[in-house]
Design a protein around this motif. Structure first.
Motif, short mmCIF file in Angstrom:
data_model
loop_
_atom_site.label_atom_id
_atom_site.label_comp_id
_atom_site.label_asym_id
_atom_site.label_seq_id
_atom_site.Cartn_x
_atom_site.Cartn_y
_atom_site.Cartn_z
N LEU A 38 61.23 98.99 28.69
CA LEU A 38 61.13 97.55 28.91
C LEU A 38 59.67 97.13 28.89
O LEU A 38 58.84 97.71 29.57
CB LEU A 38 61.74 97.18 30.27
CG LEU A 38 63.14 97.68 30.56
CD1 LEU A 38 63.55 97.30 31.97
CD2 LEU A 38 64.13 97.15 29.55
N ASP A 39 59.39 96.11 28.10
CA ASP A 39 58.04 95.57 27.99
C ASP A 39 58.10 94.08 28.30
O ASP A 39 59.18 93.50 28.36
CB ASP A 39 57.50 95.80 26.57
CG ASP A 39 56.00 95.65 26.47
OD1 ASP A 39 55.33 95.48 27.51
OD2 ASP A 39 55.49 95.70 25.34
N LYS A 40 56.97 93.47 28.48
CA LYS A 40 56.89 92.03 28.71
C LYS A 40 56.03 91.40 27.64
O LYS A 40 55.08 92.00 27.16
CB LYS A 40 56.27 91.74 30.07
CG LYS A 40 57.09 92.20 31.24
CD LYS A 40 57.21 91.10 32.26
CE LYS A 40 58.00 91.52 33.46
NZ LYS A 40 59.41 91.39 33.32
N PHE A 41 56.40 90.18 27.25
CA PHE A 41 55.51 89.38 26.42
C PHE A 41 55.46 87.99 27.03
O PHE A 41 56.33 87.59 27.81
CB PHE A 41 55.93 89.37 24.95
CG PHE A 41 57.11 88.50 24.63
CD1 PHE A 41 56.94 87.19 24.19
CD2 PHE A 41 58.41 88.98 24.74
CE1 PHE A 41 58.02 86.40 23.88
CE2 PHE A 41 59.50 88.19 24.43
CZ PHE A 41 59.31 86.89 24.00
N TYR A 42 54.41 87.27 26.71
CA TYR A 42 54.19 85.97 27.32
C TYR A 42 54.15 84.90 26.24
O TYR A 42 53.48 85.06 25.22
CB TYR A 42 52.88 85.98 28.12
CG TYR A 42 52.93 86.98 29.25
CD1 TYR A 42 53.40 86.61 30.50
CD2 TYR A 42 52.56 88.31 29.06
CE1 TYR A 42 53.49 87.53 31.54
CE2 TYR A 42 52.64 89.23 30.09
CZ TYR A 42 53.10 88.84 31.32
OH TYR A 42 53.19 89.75 32.33
N ALA A 43 54.87 83.81 26.48
CA ALA A 43 54.87 82.67 25.57
C ALA A 43 54.91 81.41 26.43
O ALA A 43 55.74 81.31 27.35
CB ALA A 43 56.07 82.72 24.63
N ASN A 44 54.03 80.49 26.14
CA ASN A 44 53.94 79.23 26.89
C ASN A 44 53.82 79.47 28.39
O ASN A 44 54.43 78.77 29.18
CB ASN A 44 55.15 78.33 26.59
CG ASN A 44 55.19 77.92 25.14
OD1 ASN A 44 54.14 77.71 24.52
ND2 ASN A 44 56.38 77.80 24.59
N GLY A 45 53.05 80.49 28.76
CA GLY A 45 52.82 80.77 30.17
C GLY A 45 53.98 81.41 30.91
O GLY A 45 53.94 81.54 32.12
N GLN A 46 55.02 81.80 30.20
CA GLN A 46 56.18 82.41 30.84
C GLN A 46 56.36 83.83 30.33
O GLN A 46 56.16 84.12 29.15
CB GLN A 46 57.42 81.59 30.55
CG GLN A 46 58.61 82.01 31.38
CD GLN A 46 59.75 80.99 31.29
OE1 GLN A 46 59.62 79.95 30.66
NE2 GLN A 46 60.87 81.31 31.91
#
Length: 152
Positions: free
Chosen positions: A133-141
């Motif tokens: 599981l990874d995280k990415f950020y778009a529009n501050g979320q």
């Protein structure tokens, strides 16, 4: 006073011997795996660029090999089409808190010379499958990206 010093020295030694990796989980990853799919919120409307290599969809069908006794591995992308061909070795480990940490190591390069890498969470590990599981950020979320693996 002398006994107190020895007691403190022993306590310090025991604390410094805390494991830095989860060897049981690492041994479970030993072998060859295929990344079967990548899922994330937004589907085809949000592009996720994985590991500074290619679009996440290019990793579907990629081959991963994990060697647990020396924490080395290899990755090979061969999907073709609009996806690049890519092959690299990496160093990896799983921390006691369940984080899969890895960094790409070029031929002839020592792992300690590489200062950048990736940290993902290991989830749903069985003898035949696991997820990263990874995280990415778009529009501050923040959004989750899940890489699904099956054993070859």
């Amino acid at each position: 006073m002398r006994k107190l010093f020895y007691l403190f020295a022993i306590a310090l030694f025991v604390a410094s011997c805390k494991p830095t990796m989860d060897s049981r989980s690492q041994v479970g990853l030993k072998g060859s795996w295929t990344l079967t799919k990548v899922t994330h919120i937004g589907g085809e409307f949000v592009k996720v660029y994985s590991f500074n290599i290619a679009d996440a969809s290019c990793f579907q069908g990629s081959q991963w090999n994990f060697v647990s006794n020396n924490n080395t591995g290899s990755l090979e992308l061969t999907q073709g089409g609009n996806c690049p061909s890519f092959e690299s070795n990496f160093k990896w480990s799983i921390t006691p808190s369940g984080l899969f940490e890895f960094k790409f190591v070029d031929q002839g390069e020592k792992a300690k010379q590489v200062t950048t890498g990736y940290s993902l969470e290991v989830a749903n590990q069985t003898a035949t499958s696991f997820q990263l599981l990874d995280k990415f950020y778009a529009n501050g979320q923040a959004y989750d990206v899940t890489y699904h693996f099956v054993r070859n």
